[in-house]
Design an enzyme around this catalytic site. Structure first.
Site, PDB file in Angstrom:
ATOM      1  N   ARG A 135      12.852 -11.759   4.607  1.00  0.00           N
ATOM      2  CA  ARG A 135      12.481 -11.480   5.995  1.00  0.00           C
ATOM      3  C   ARG A 135      13.446 -12.202   6.911  1.00  0.00           C
ATOM      4  O   ARG A 135      13.593 -13.416   6.832  1.00  0.00           O
ATOM      5  CB  ARG A 135      11.046 -11.929   6.289  1.00  0.00           C
ATOM      6  N   GLU A 157      16.000 -17.480  11.601  1.00  0.00           N
ATOM      7  CA  GLU A 157      16.240 -17.929  10.220  1.00  0.00           C
ATOM      8  C   GLU A 157      16.129 -16.729   9.287  1.00  0.00           C
ATOM      9  O   GLU A 157      15.631 -15.670   9.673  1.00  0.00           O
ATOM     10  CB  GLU A 157      15.226 -18.981   9.796  1.00  0.00           C
ATOM     11  N   ASN A 159      14.538 -15.771   5.542  1.00  0.00           N
ATOM     12  CA  ASN A 159      13.637 -16.252   4.481  1.00  0.00           C
ATOM     13  C   ASN A 159      13.895 -15.528   3.166  1.00  0.00           C
ATOM     14  O   ASN A 159      13.907 -14.293   3.122  1.00  0.00           O
ATOM     15  CB  ASN A 159      12.186 -16.018   4.893  1.00  0.00           C
ATOM     16  N   SER A 164       6.083 -14.140   4.146  1.00  0.00           N
ATOM     17  CA  SER A 164       4.684 -13.696   4.191  1.00  0.00           C
ATOM     18  C   SER A 164       4.383 -12.773   5.368  1.00  0.00           C
ATOM     19  O   SER A 164       5.258 -12.447   6.163  1.00  0.00           O
ATOM     20  CB  SER A 164       3.772 -14.921   4.216  1.00  0.00           C
ATOM     21  N   LYS A 340      18.587 -23.410   5.523  1.00  0.00           N
ATOM     22  CA  LYS A 340      19.152 -23.364   6.874  1.00  0.00           C
ATOM     23  C   LYS A 340      20.623 -23.781   6.875  1.00  0.00           C
ATOM     24  O   LYS A 340      21.398 -23.376   7.739  1.00  0.00           O
ATOM     25  CB  LYS A 340      18.343 -24.249   7.812  1.00  0.00           C
ATOM     26  N   LYS A 407      16.830 -28.988  12.324  1.00  0.00           N
ATOM     27  CA  LYS A 407      16.072 -28.449  11.187  1.00  0.00           C
ATOM     28  C   LYS A 407      16.485 -29.079   9.862  1.00  0.00           C
ATOM     29  O   LYS A 407      17.673 -29.129   9.541  1.00  0.00           O
ATOM     30  CB  LYS A 407      16.297 -26.934  11.064  1.00  0.00           C
ATOM     31  N   GLU A 411      10.805 -25.022   4.391  1.00  0.00           N
ATOM     32  CA  GLU A 411      10.188 -23.743   4.721  1.00  0.00           C
ATOM     33  C   GLU A 411       8.712 -23.941   5.051  1.00  0.00           C
ATOM     34  O   GLU A 411       8.118 -24.948   4.686  1.00  0.00           O
ATOM     35  CB  GLU A 411      10.291 -22.795   3.525  1.00  0.00           C
ATOM     36  N   ARG A 493       5.335 -11.920  15.487  1.00  0.00           N
ATOM     37  CA  ARG A 493       4.475 -13.088  15.646  1.00  0.00           C
ATOM     38  C   ARG A 493       4.639 -13.620  17.046  1.00  0.00           C
ATOM     39  O   ARG A 493       5.753 -13.671  17.571  1.00  0.00           O
ATOM     40  CB  ARG A 493       4.896 -14.192  14.662  1.00  0.00           C
TER      41      ARG A 493
HETATM   42  P1  ADP Z   1      10.434 -22.254   8.980  1.00  0.00           P
HETATM   43  O1  ADP Z   1      11.281 -21.896   7.812  1.00  0.00           O
HETATM   44  O2  ADP Z   1       9.659 -23.506   8.776  1.00  0.00           O
HETATM   45  O3  ADP Z   1       9.607 -21.096   9.459  1.00  0.00           O
HETATM   46  P2  ADP Z   1      12.047 -21.792  11.376  1.00  0.00           P
HETATM   47  O4  ADP Z   1      13.508 -21.996  11.420  1.00  0.00           O
HETATM   48  O5  ADP Z   1      11.576 -20.395  11.373  1.00  0.00           O
HETATM   49  O6  ADP Z   1      11.468 -22.640  10.144  1.00  0.00           O
HETATM   50  O7  ADP Z   1      11.406 -22.546  12.623  1.00  0.00           O
HETATM   51  C1  ADP Z   1      10.012 -22.523  12.874  1.00  0.00           C
HETATM   52  C2  ADP Z   1       9.715 -22.007  14.272  1.00  0.00           C
HETATM   53  O8  ADP Z   1      10.431 -22.783  15.241  1.00  0.00           O
HETATM   54  C3  ADP Z   1      10.143 -20.573  14.524  1.00  0.00           C
HETATM   55  O9  ADP Z   1       9.165 -19.656  14.098  1.00  0.00           O
HETATM   56  C4  ADP Z   1      10.332 -20.571  16.036  1.00  0.00           C
HETATM   57  O10 ADP Z   1       9.094 -20.433  16.699  1.00  0.00           O
HETATM   58  C5  ADP Z   1      10.875 -21.964  16.304  1.00  0.00           C
HETATM   59  N1  ADP Z   1      12.354 -21.935  16.309  1.00  0.00           N
HETATM   60  C6  ADP Z   1      13.178 -22.195  15.271  1.00  0.00           C
HETATM   61  N2  ADP Z   1      14.474 -22.053  15.605  1.00  0.00           N
HETATM   62  C7  ADP Z   1      14.485 -21.710  16.916  1.00  0.00           C
HETATM   63  C8  ADP Z   1      15.526 -21.429  17.871  1.00  0.00           C
HETATM   64  N3  ADP Z   1      16.807 -21.495  17.557  1.00  0.00           N
HETATM   65  N4  ADP Z   1      15.147 -21.100  19.132  1.00  0.00           N
HETATM   66  C9  ADP Z   1      13.847 -21.044  19.481  1.00  0.00           C
HETATM   67  N5  ADP Z   1      12.832 -21.296  18.641  1.00  0.00           N
HETATM   68  C10 ADP Z   1      13.133 -21.631  17.367  1.00  0.00           C
HETATM   69 MG    MG Z   2      11.395 -19.980   6.819  1.00  0.00          MG
HETATM   70 MG    MG Z   3      10.277 -19.310  10.227  1.00  0.00          MG
END
Ligand code: ADP
Ligand code: MG
Ligand code: MG
Length: 517
Positions: A135, A157, A159, A164, A340, A407, A411, A493
């Protein structure tokens, strides 16, 4: 300057009666159709539900959120290239070993995953096929340098493990379609369903098709056992109906495909490996030991974070699966491809003379590479390279840090450090560990308003939407031959605009669907 996505009042103003009516309608539709989760103890305490029979509505928006059509199409169109890209990354052991080297100093978890790969490599992998249920997540970036401002999907990101919400997102799209057909036009400030462009969402079917393709690619058992699919799950998973929807869809195949749920901590209890050289994974049905299945596919919805590995036995369980002949979704290498750090390295712009790193995996100067590039945003290493030292300066400066998220290689939500918290966090950890993080520019989508129904209460206000596009890919790890490469529906979401994290399961976000504008 920012711009709103909708010209009129959206969502429409609701009277109190209308609110109550919509709440009741959504509550019933959700349970009747399985748009549900098991309740957290904060909503229904364990004493009130000792038998674990309760299910509650998934938090959901009352209306589909407006989402730019160009960004939705951008994400859909690029998904096949993303599938190919991550299949190629996962096959490039040298590249992944470099990534691991860069982060492992401050990240024992990543090191231990890599060690599993090394151990299996030494013995020799027996299954060349690899399955990805991916995803790719995006937020809308508005380019205000153009007039009018233009929108681009920028990747949050990618996945590669336990991607899920496919099962629930399919049903959320159905819920909003149902409300559009029955309710929205009856409001005092009506919305005509003609105005609502709600795209089809094939997530459940698409993800199931990926697993089915892998199941059929696995040869019939030479040992005379029936084949099966294992869903490897976390014990006590609350997001169980999301997984069940996928399971039921797979089972629907004719002839039917057996699917069994196996808790991550029971791998060594209920599976064995048949003799060398093939190393078939055998599943012994706990409720009837005379029933033995040969596992064709292990679909892993657990094991993506250190919490699932409390002891050595858990690591042995993961190693046991990895060395088996079952097709893994994902393999350890594919899981590592989804870090990441990989995303950051791929998004690094090409220096003027040298080829880009992306070009190692996808031919540079092709339309596909161009489409991938357009989804990248600025991500920086936190190491001691020139770019890393530059990023450290930004991250340590409280004012500049406001535009970034830091980050780790984790995950499942709740692991990132945002804005003003970054400098203090960095100072609290040993400097030699900074390189296991990446620094990413925050994407700030245009303002959208919506109403969220959570635990029976409405929350109205500004929201931030994150689009996920699913993709499925089945490839040969040795030859690179791709046997199946499909785009597989979407997830939207949505979270309140004052929340940094948007995880539905983590309790911050909610399910939504797109109304294309
Ligand atoms: P995970 O793998 O834990 O889901 P993410 O990289 O998706 O990690 O980060 C979790 C959440 O943080 C995302 O769903 C989003 O809401 C927020 N987020 C992450 N990166 C960004 C970004 N570059 N700009 C804005 N929001 C972000
Ligand atoms: Mg993720
Ligand atoms: Mg995420």
């Amino acid at each position: 300057m920012t711009t709103s996505l909708t010209s009129g009042a959206y969502p429409p103003q609701l009277t109190q009666e209308e609110e109550q009516y919509l709440i009741a309608t959504i509550k019933d539709w959700s349970i009747a159709n399985g748009l549900a989760v098991r309740p957290p103890p904060t909503v229904i305490p364990a004493e009130a539900d000792p038998e674990g029979i309760a299910a509650i509505n998934t938090p959901v928006t009352v209306f589909p959120s407006p989402f730019p059509r160009v960004c939705f199409e951008q994400g859909r169109v690029v998904q096949n290239s993303y599938n190919e890209l991550y299949a190629a990354v996962s096959r490039d052991e040298e590249f992944i070993s470099q990534i691991v080297k860069e982060v492992a100093g401050g990240d024992e978890f990543i090191q231990k995953l890599w060690d599993i790969h090394l151990k299996v490599k030494e013995e020799g992998y027996t299954q060349p096929l690899s399955l990805g249920l991916f995803r790719s997540d995006y937020m809308v970036h508005q380019d205000t340098s153009t007039s009018p401002p233009s929108f681009q999907a920028k990747q949050v990101e990618f996945n590669t493990i336990a991607s899920s919400f496919g099962g629930l997102s399919y049903h959320t799209s159905r819920l909003h379609k149902y409300l559009a057909d029955t309710e929205y036009s009856l409001l005092q400030a009506p919305i005509s369903s003609i105005l609502l462009d709600l795209p089809e969402n094939s997530a459940t079917e698409g993800l199931a098709a990926g697993i089915q393709a892998a199941y059929h690619a696995y040869a019939d058992s030479k040992l005379g056992h029936p084949k099966c699919v294992i869903f490897l799950v976390q014990p006590g998973e609350r997001n169980v109906f999301d997984q069940r929807h996928l399971e039921y869809q797979i089972t629907k195949a004719k002839p039917s495909i057996p699917v069994f749920r196996l808790p991550f901590d029971k791998v060594l209890t209920h599976t064995t490996i048949a003799g060398s050289p093939k190393r078939q994974l055998l599943y012994h049905l706990p409720r009837n030991p005379s029933k033995v299945y040969e596992v064709a596919v292990v679909y892993i919805r657990a094991g993506y974070g250190p919490g699932d590995y409390p002891d050595q036995r858990a690591w042995e369980g993961r190693h046991h699966l990895e060395r088996s002949a079952a097709i893994k979704c994902p393999t350890v290498l594919t899981q590592l491809a989804g870090t990441k750090k990989v995303q950051q390295v791929l998004a690094t712009p090409r220096p003027s003379s040298a080829p880009s790193i992306l070009g190692r995996f996808i031919k540079d100067d092709t339309p596909a590479a161009g489409e991938l590039w357009r989804t990248f945003t600025n991500i920086y290493p936190m190491d001691t390279s020139e770019a890393g030292l530059e990023a450290r300066k930004k991250a340590l400066d409280p004012q500049q840090a406001e535009s970034y998220v830091l980050k780790p290689q984790r995950e499942g939500g709740g692991n990132n450090i945002y804005r003003g918290a970054i400098p203090g966090f960095l100072r609290s950890i040993p400097e030699p560990h900074w390189g296991s993080y990446i620094l990413m520019e925050l994407i700030t989508p245009p303002p959208v308003s919506n109403i969220i129904l959570r635990n029976g209460h409405l929350e109205q206000g500004g929201v931030i939407c994150e689009l996920g596009i699913y993709g499925t890919c089945l490839w040969n790890q040795n030859t690179g031959n791709v046997r199946h490469n499909e785009q597989a529906g979407y997830l939207l979401r949505t979270k309140g605009d004052s929340s940094d994290e948007g995880g539905v399961a983590a309790g911050f976000g909610c399910m939504d669907s797109c109304c294309l504008v």
